[in-house]
Every structure is written in structure tokens, then in C-alpha cells.
Design an enzyme around this catalytic site. Structure first.
Site, short mmCIF file in Angstrom:
data_model
loop_
_atom_site.label_atom_id
_atom_site.label_comp_id
_atom_site.label_asym_id
_atom_site.label_seq_id
_atom_site.Cartn_x
_atom_site.Cartn_y
_atom_site.Cartn_z
N GLN A 115 28.50 43.74 47.96
CA GLN A 115 27.92 42.40 47.83
C GLN A 115 28.76 41.41 48.64
OE1 GLN A 115 28.61 40.44 44.10
NE2 GLN A 115 26.59 39.50 44.08
N SER A 118 30.78 35.83 48.06
CA SER A 118 31.91 34.91 48.01
C SER A 118 32.61 34.79 49.36
CB SER A 118 32.92 35.37 46.96
OG SER A 118 32.37 35.32 45.67
N SER A 150 34.12 44.21 46.50
CA SER A 150 34.35 45.55 45.96
C SER A 150 33.53 46.57 46.73
CB SER A 150 33.96 45.61 44.47
OG SER A 150 34.72 44.69 43.72
N GLU A 233 23.52 40.78 37.96
CA GLU A 233 24.94 41.12 38.04
C GLU A 233 25.63 40.86 36.72
OE1 GLU A 233 28.72 40.04 40.93
OE2 GLU A 233 27.28 38.46 40.48
N GLU A 366 34.69 29.63 34.27
CA GLU A 366 34.42 28.19 34.26
C GLU A 366 32.96 27.91 34.63
OE1 GLU A 366 38.65 28.97 34.54
OE2 GLU A 366 36.95 29.66 35.73
#
Length: 396
Positions: A115, A118, A150, A233, A366
Site C-alpha cells: 500500500q 503515506s 509494509s 484496512e 489521534e
């Protein structure tokens, strides 16, 4: 809509399949391919795509039946990103040709997925990502950097979102792609973690080309498509099917039973509280999976994933408190690039260190708290001043 296949029908199909495909005498890959073609992979997927169009609630029945027969699995710990994130996104937004090409080798484990979401400057604020996608004829040319990826070191394919238009607000200028990780211009670099291993990676894209045929969804619909991935996810990370005392709490319970001399009243209270919370989280995950069976996953998956991260960290800390000096031992600090994350078969020191990443991966705790507050509890949203401004004009 699910077909009228019953549990009895499914068991009859599985029995007939096993009669013609002996798990002990059939090549592993041939067995998995045949299982997919028989519609017994994802039984809730459409016919021809590994399923029977059955109710999602029948999937555990199929998995348990094959496991009881000693059938090979598809190494879900290695291909979890493909199973939990890529597959439902391809099913929901892919073309018939894309589904036909990608779903079978994904499920059999022939092709590993990662994936690419980010970035160094866009983690919690994913919509602020800067990787650019420029149209060039029938291709898209990508330049940028992704991080915390990952399985990138063994992946063949990646799900990816990139910015095709910097002149519109950040959520509107994104498009979703599938990237061939073996293509020129794709560089994977290991990120060594607190555990000493490098299961994460950085991925650099320099003029990497993606055919437009590998775009998922419409141009500019990347954020909408990404929501399918993100919701699935969080359920796949925190809401997996577990028996009572499955996962990390089972490890702690076993350590408690095996070490009576180390028990104290304070630790007894801690272990019991964590056991109850873990059981509540397990049952909540069951409810979320039932909601998923009835339609698309909702924001409740964020609560399950948040609980998963918090519990893993607290359980692993309690295990170290129980084991004392013995728990500080590590089997190895050698640099390695594992192909899957396995908490339960590693030592206590590894579990404690690796659990720190649970509050970052799959959505930071968060951000998940904000989602729960706004979309589950209905609390007022935080003021946002960057959603109506062109991405190029935002401070960075």
C-alpha cells in the site's frame, strides 16, 4: 445481493471439492487455484471471482472446513494487505478486466500487494500528499516518495494514490492507481525499526509509468476510492476473527498460568482487566464484521482498530511486567526483512517493541479518535480551513 446458498449447500460443495482435490496429494498452488475457481475462496464474492455470491457470514464456515481437512492456506500473514485492502477495493471500483487480472493471483498468494499511501509530509493528513501523477498519452508518469510501506520488498503490485491536479482542493485532486512494483523508476529502500528488523520500507518513484488501464475509479475520484481501502484496512487490522483468548491476550494469559511464582495482586488485577477488555473488543469486532456483511464497512472499524492498538501495547507491557528480567531477552537483533508480522510466535521483547507501531499503522490513534468523535458520536467537527483552498496554495 447474496445468493440463496445455505450453510448446508456450502458444506456439500466443499465436500465434493475435497473429494476431487486431496489436500495431501495435490500441489499447494494447484489446490489454491482450484479452490478459487470453484468459488470457495471468498464465498461472498461474485461467481467467477473466487466466490459464490453467498452471504459473508458463510466465509468462516468455509475457512474452518478447509482447515479441518488439512488444506493449505494462502499464507494470510504474508498477503494480508492484498486480502484485506486491495481485494475489496478492486472488487468495488475495478473494471471487469481488472478484477479478472488481479483477484485470482492475489488470493492464491502468487502476487503480493503493498500500500503506497503515506508520505513523509502526508501521514495523518493523507489528503495532503505530494506524489504527482502526470498524464502522458495512455500512461501516467509518477514522481514522489512513499513511506512506512509494509511488504514493499516482496510486493509485485501496489495500491497507490497520487495528485493529478494541484490547482484544486486537496481531496479533489487525487487519483487512485495500481502500480507494478517491478516497473522502472520504482526503488524500494528498507526502514530499520525498533525491533532491529526492516519490515517497513521507503519507496521512491522517479518517472515511474502506470498505464491508464491500471487506474481504479475515475480521474479525481482517488479520495473516494481510498475510503474503501481505509475502512477495510481498519477492520482487517483490528477486527479479525479470533477465538476467545486469541491473539495477544492469549499469550499473556498463557504466561500468567505458566508463571505462578511471578504473580502479584496488582498484576492479577491488570491481567483480569485486560482480559475483559480484550473479550469486549473481540465481540465488538464480531459485530463490525456482521455490519460489513450487510454492506460497506462504516466508521465503527476505526474504534475497533483503535482498541486493537491500545490493547496490544498494554498487553505487551503487562507481559514484560510479569516476566521481569526474563522478558527483556530478544531472540535476535539481526537486520532482517521479514515477509509477515507474527506477534504470537515471537518473544516478549519483540512483542513489546513491535506493538508501538500499532498506534501509527492503519491510521494513527489521534486521527481515529477524531473519526470516532465526528462520525460515530456526532460531535462537532474540528475547524478545517484547508479544504476549500487549492493544494498548491497550502503551506507546507
Amino acid at each position: 445481493m447474496a445468493s440463496l446458498i445455505t450453510e448446508a449447500d456450502l458444506r456439500e460443495r466443499i465436500a465434493a471439492f475435497l473429494a476431487g482435490h486431496d489436500p495431501a496429494g495435490t500441489d499447494r498452488l494447484a489446490f489454491l487455484r482450484a479452490r478459487f475457481d470453484a468459488g470457495l475462496a471468498w464465498v461472498h464474492f461474485p461467481e467467477g471471482l473466487g466466490g459464490l455470491g453467498a452471504g459473508r457470514a458463510l466465509q468462516p464456515v468455509a475457512d474452518a472446513a478447509f482447515a479441518a481437512a488439512g488444506a493449505p492456506d494462502n499464507r494470510p500473514g504474508r498477503i494480508g494487505i492484498g486480502l484485506g485492502m486491495a481485494a475489496p477495493t478492486v472488487l468495488a471500483h475495478g473494471t471487469p478486466a481488472q478484477r479478472e487480472r488481479w483477484l485470482r493471483p492475489l488470493w492464491t498468494g502468487e502476487e503480493v500487494w503493498c500500500q503506497l499511501f503515506s508520505e513523509p509530509g502526508a501521514g495523518s493528513d493523507l489528503a495532503g500528499l505530494a506524489t504527482r501523477a502526470r498524464r502522458d498519452g495512455d500512461d501516467w508518469v509518477l514522481d514522489g516518495q512513499k513511506v512506512w510501506t509494509s511488504m514493499a520488498h516482496v510486493a509485485r503490485w501496489a495500491i497507490l494514490i497520487a495528485r493529478h491536479d494541484p490547482d484544486v482542493p486537496k481531496h479533489a485532486g487525487l487519483t487512485y492507481f495500481v502500480l507494478d512494483m517491478t516497473a522502472p523508476g520504482v526503488e524500494v529502500r528498507p526502514l530499520r525499526q525498533l525491533t532491529g528488523e526492516a519490515e517497513f520500507n521507503e519507496v521512491y518513484l522517479t518517472g515511474a509509468r502506470i498505464p491508464d488501464a491500471h487506474r481504479l475509479g475515475e480521474v479525481g475520484a482517488g479520495w473516494k476510492v481510498a475510503q474503501t481501502t481505509l475502512m477495510n484496512e481498519r477492520v482487517s487490522i483490528g477486527g479479525g476473527a479470533l477465538p476467545r483468548e486469541g491473539g495477544m491476550i492469549g499469550v499473556l494469559a498463557a504466561a500468567w498460568r505458566d508463571n505462578p511464582s511471578r504473580r502479584t495482586p496488582g498484576l492479577h488485577d491488570t491481567v483480569m482487566r485486560l482480559w475483559v477488555r480484550a473479550e469486549a473488543a473481540r465481540i465488538t469486532g464480531l459485530r463490525v464484521r456482521q455490519q460489513l456483511a450487510a454492506g460497506a464497512p462504516g466508521p465503527d472499524g476505526s474504534a475497533v482498530k483503535l482498541s486493537f492498538a491500545t490493547l496490544n501495547q498494554q498487553i505487551s507491557a503487562a507481559e514484560l511486567d510479569l516476566l521481569g528480567d526474563e522478558g527483556l531477552r530478544r531472540d535476535s537483533w539481526a537486520m532482517g526483512r521479514p515477509e509477515e508480522v507474527d506477534f504470537t510466535s515471537r518473544d516478549a521483547g519483540y512483542r513489546y517493541l513491535r506493538a508501538k507501531g500499532n498506534s501509527i499503522e492503519g491510521g494513527t490513534s489521534e486521527v481515529l479518535r477524531n473519526i470516532i468523535a465526528e462520525r460515530v458520536l456526532g460531535l462537532p467537527a474540528e475547524p478545517r480551513v484547508d479544504t476549500r483552498v487549492a493544494w498548491k496554495d497550502l503551506p507546507r
